[in-house]
Design a protein around this motif. Structure first.
Motif, mmCIF file in Angstrom:
data_model
loop_
_atom_site.group_PDB
_atom_site.id
_atom_site.type_symbol
_atom_site.label_atom_id
_atom_site.label_comp_id
_atom_site.label_asym_id
_atom_site.label_seq_id
_atom_site.Cartn_x
_atom_site.Cartn_y
_atom_site.Cartn_z
ATOM 1 N N ILE A 17 36.978 34.460 17.624
ATOM 2 C CA ILE A 17 37.294 35.871 17.869
ATOM 3 C C ILE A 17 38.426 36.325 16.954
ATOM 4 C CG2 ILE A 17 38.168 37.524 19.567
ATOM 5 C CD1 ILE A 17 36.600 35.934 21.703
ATOM 6 N N GLU A 18 39.421 35.462 16.764
ATOM 7 C CA GLU A 18 40.528 35.828 15.863
ATOM 8 C C GLU A 18 40.018 36.054 14.434
ATOM 9 O OE1 GLU A 18 43.284 32.680 16.826
ATOM 10 O OE2 GLU A 18 44.186 33.885 18.434
ATOM 11 N N ILE A 19 39.049 35.265 13.999
ATOM 12 C CA ILE A 19 38.443 35.453 12.666
ATOM 13 C C ILE A 19 37.752 36.818 12.608
ATOM 14 C CG2 ILE A 19 36.589 34.673 11.112
ATOM 15 C CD1 ILE A 19 37.301 31.762 12.042
ATOM 16 N N ILE A 20 36.987 37.126 13.643
ATOM 17 C CA ILE A 20 36.265 38.408 13.683
ATOM 18 C C ILE A 20 37.252 39.578 13.633
ATOM 19 C CG2 ILE A 20 34.853 39.923 15.136
ATOM 20 C CD1 ILE A 20 33.400 37.328 16.089
ATOM 21 N N LEU A 21 38.343 39.477 14.400
ATOM 22 C CA LEU A 21 39.309 40.580 14.460
ATOM 23 C C LEU A 21 40.034 40.792 13.131
ATOM 24 C CD1 LEU A 21 40.734 40.126 18.063
ATOM 25 C CD2 LEU A 21 39.422 42.079 17.189
ATOM 26 N N LYS A 22 40.087 39.763 12.289
ATOM 27 C CA LYS A 22 40.747 39.910 10.976
ATOM 28 C C LYS A 22 39.848 40.638 9.973
ATOM 29 C CE LYS A 22 43.849 35.979 11.216
ATOM 30 N NZ LYS A 22 43.549 34.587 11.497
ATOM 31 N N LYS A 23 38.545 40.700 10.267
ATOM 32 C CA LYS A 23 37.616 41.319 9.329
ATOM 33 C C LYS A 23 37.785 42.843 9.383
ATOM 34 C CE LYS A 23 33.342 39.576 9.138
ATOM 35 N NZ LYS A 23 32.876 38.492 8.276
ATOM 36 N N PRO A 24 37.925 43.486 8.212
ATOM 37 C CA PRO A 24 38.038 44.954 8.226
ATOM 38 C C PRO A 24 36.770 45.609 8.793
ATOM 39 C CG PRO A 24 38.256 44.067 5.972
ATOM 40 C CD PRO A 24 37.993 42.915 6.885
ATOM 41 N N SER A 25 35.650 44.902 8.685
ATOM 42 C CA SER A 25 34.375 45.461 9.154
ATOM 43 C C SER A 25 34.044 45.039 10.590
ATOM 44 C CB SER A 25 33.255 44.980 8.229
ATOM 45 O OG SER A 25 33.146 43.560 8.319
ATOM 46 N N ALA A 26 35.032 44.507 11.307
ATOM 47 C CA ALA A 26 34.769 44.021 12.669
ATOM 48 C C ALA A 26 34.203 45.147 13.528
ATOM 49 C CB ALA A 26 36.041 43.468 13.293
ATOM 50 N N PRO A 27 33.055 44.915 14.152
ATOM 51 C CA PRO A 27 32.504 45.939 15.029
ATOM 52 C C PRO A 27 33.262 45.929 16.361
ATOM 53 C CG PRO A 27 31.113 44.001 15.080
ATOM 54 C CD PRO A 27 32.223 43.720 14.100
ATOM 55 N N GLU A 31 31.230 19.422 11.783
ATOM 56 C CA GLU A 31 30.594 20.214 10.721
ATOM 57 C C GLU A 31 29.872 21.439 11.311
ATOM 58 O OE1 GLU A 31 28.061 16.333 11.000
ATOM 59 O OE2 GLU A 31 30.175 16.845 10.887
ATOM 60 N N ASP A 32 29.439 21.344 12.580
ATOM 61 C CA ASP A 32 28.839 22.514 13.241
ATOM 62 C C ASP A 32 29.892 23.618 13.384
ATOM 63 O OD1 ASP A 32 26.466 21.124 13.483
ATOM 64 O OD2 ASP A 32 26.823 20.531 15.568
ATOM 65 N N TYR A 33 31.100 23.230 13.803
ATOM 66 C CA TYR A 33 32.181 24.213 13.952
ATOM 67 C C TYR A 33 32.536 24.821 12.602
ATOM 68 C CZ TYR A 33 32.877 22.494 18.710
ATOM 69 O OH TYR A 33 32.698 22.156 20.021
ATOM 70 N N ALA A 34 32.601 23.973 11.580
ATOM 71 C CA ALA A 34 32.931 24.450 10.227
ATOM 72 C C ALA A 34 31.885 25.460 9.759
ATOM 73 C CB ALA A 34 33.019 23.276 9.261
ATOM 74 N N GLU A 35 30.623 25.198 10.102
ATOM 75 C CA GLU A 35 29.522 26.094 9.735
ATOM 76 C C GLU A 35 29.674 27.448 10.430
ATOM 77 O OE1 GLU A 35 26.411 27.423 7.701
ATOM 78 O OE2 GLU A 35 27.282 25.435 7.412
ATOM 79 N N VAL A 36 30.043 27.420 11.706
ATOM 80 C CA VAL A 36 30.243 28.663 12.470
ATOM 81 C C VAL A 36 31.361 29.477 11.818
ATOM 82 C CG1 VAL A 36 31.003 29.640 14.674
ATOM 83 C CG2 VAL A 36 29.379 27.745 14.655
ATOM 84 N N ILE A 37 32.469 28.808 11.512
ATOM 85 C CA ILE A 37 33.610 29.500 10.908
ATOM 86 C C ILE A 37 33.222 30.108 9.560
ATOM 87 C CG2 ILE A 37 35.892 29.121 9.842
ATOM 88 C CD1 ILE A 37 36.403 27.182 12.257
ATOM 89 N N ARG A 38 32.512 29.331 8.733
ATOM 90 C CA ARG A 38 32.057 29.853 7.438
ATOM 91 C C ARG A 38 31.209 31.105 7.634
ATOM 92 N NH1 ARG A 38 31.746 24.827 5.638
ATOM 93 N NH2 ARG A 38 29.606 24.483 6.324
ATOM 94 N N GLY A 39 30.298 31.027 8.586
ATOM 95 C CA GLY A 39 29.427 32.167 8.852
ATOM 96 C C GLY A 39 30.196 33.396 9.312
ATOM 97 N N LYS A 67 32.160 34.915 6.329
ATOM 98 C CA LYS A 67 31.399 35.463 5.205
ATOM 99 C C LYS A 67 30.328 36.483 5.602
ATOM 100 C CE LYS A 67 32.210 31.612 2.049
ATOM 101 N NZ LYS A 67 33.598 31.672 2.437
ATOM 102 N N GLU A 68 29.712 36.290 6.750
ATOM 103 C CA GLU A 68 28.577 37.132 7.127
ATOM 104 C C GLU A 68 29.030 38.365 7.910
ATOM 105 O OE1 GLU A 68 25.526 36.160 6.012
ATOM 106 O OE2 GLU A 68 26.526 34.386 5.188
ATOM 107 N N LYS A 69 28.112 39.312 8.002
ATOM 108 C CA LYS A 69 28.334 40.509 8.820
ATOM 109 C C LYS A 69 28.186 40.086 10.289
ATOM 110 C CE LYS A 69 26.487 45.247 8.676
ATOM 111 N NZ LYS A 69 26.665 45.581 10.042
ATOM 112 N N ILE A 70 28.999 40.680 11.152
ATOM 113 C CA ILE A 70 28.899 40.381 12.586
ATOM 114 C C ILE A 70 27.715 41.183 13.136
ATOM 115 C CG2 ILE A 70 30.101 40.430 14.803
ATOM 116 C CD1 ILE A 70 31.340 38.548 12.617
ATOM 117 N N THR A 71 26.743 40.474 13.696
ATOM 118 C CA THR A 71 25.520 41.115 14.172
ATOM 119 C C THR A 71 25.474 41.122 15.701
ATOM 120 O OG1 THR A 71 24.321 39.029 14.238
ATOM 121 C CG2 THR A 71 24.260 40.262 12.147
ATOM 122 N N ALA A 72 24.473 41.785 16.226
ATOM 123 C CA ALA A 72 24.261 41.807 17.680
ATOM 124 C C ALA A 72 24.028 40.389 18.203
ATOM 125 C CB ALA A 72 23.076 42.702 18.022
ATOM 126 N N THR A 73 23.367 39.565 17.411
ATOM 127 C CA THR A 73 23.126 38.165 17.798
ATOM 128 C C THR A 73 24.443 37.414 17.924
ATOM 129 O OG1 THR A 73 21.035 38.268 16.602
ATOM 130 C CG2 THR A 73 21.822 36.083 17.201
#
Length: 160
Positions: free
Chosen positions: A55-65, A11-19, A22-28
């Motif tokens: 990382i693959e999830i982040i790269l799919k985001k149009p807003s990926a920094p 469930e920790d991994y599932a939480e990370v993936i959800r975040g 859905k969330e903006k990628i931050t410096a943290t």
């Protein structure tokens, strides 16, 4: 949890993936990725497939920094998994995204040397020298070291 040799719960991994989805990628987020990336070759190697997925999830985001940075990170994971062709392509994309970013070219040379592809290593070294000359952060010391490595490999390959 990894340091205590306890496997994080699914469930920790599932939480990370959800975040990440859905969330903006931050410096943290990026700092956390750096920490995990820094340990996957040692005590937290079990996280490698998770980091790859994140990382693959982040790269799919149009807003990926900074997609070049994440492609570089993914390339390093692919290298550790001996998926060299995928890694080489990711490193190329990372460098293309930011020609000032020299790390991907160093990584490509290391792969070529590992595979005994000295001509490709020399070709990439020439590209690295050009990029280094234009860089705001030249890496002359590392460049000299990798050049010496290539020369050593070339000499060994040319011996009968």
């Amino acid at each position: 949890e990894m340091r205590q040799k306890k496997d994080p719960k699914s469930e920790d991994y599932a939480e990370v993936i959800r975040g990440l989805e859905k969330e903006k990628i931050t410096a943290t987020t990026i700092l956390t990725m750096d920490r995990v990336d820094g340990c996957i070759t040692t005590w937290c190697s079990a996280l490698m497939p998770h980091l790859e997925q994140w990382i693959e999830i982040i790269l799919k985001k149009p807003s990926a920094p900074d997609p070049g940075y994440f492609k570089y990170r993914l390339g390093r994971i692919k290298t550790l998994q001996h998926k060299y062709l995928e890694a080489l392509n990711l490193f190329q994309m990372a460098h293309d995204a930011d020609p000032q970013f020299l790390h991907p070219l160093f990584e490509q040379i290391n792969i070529f040397l590992k595979l005994g592809q000295i001509d490709n290593a020399e070709y990439t070294l020439a590209r690295l020298e050009q990029a280094n000359a234009k860089s705001r952060h030249p890496r002359n010391q590392e460049l000299a070291a990798i050049e010496a490595d290539i020369k050593r490999f070339r000499k060994q390959a040319d011996q009968p």
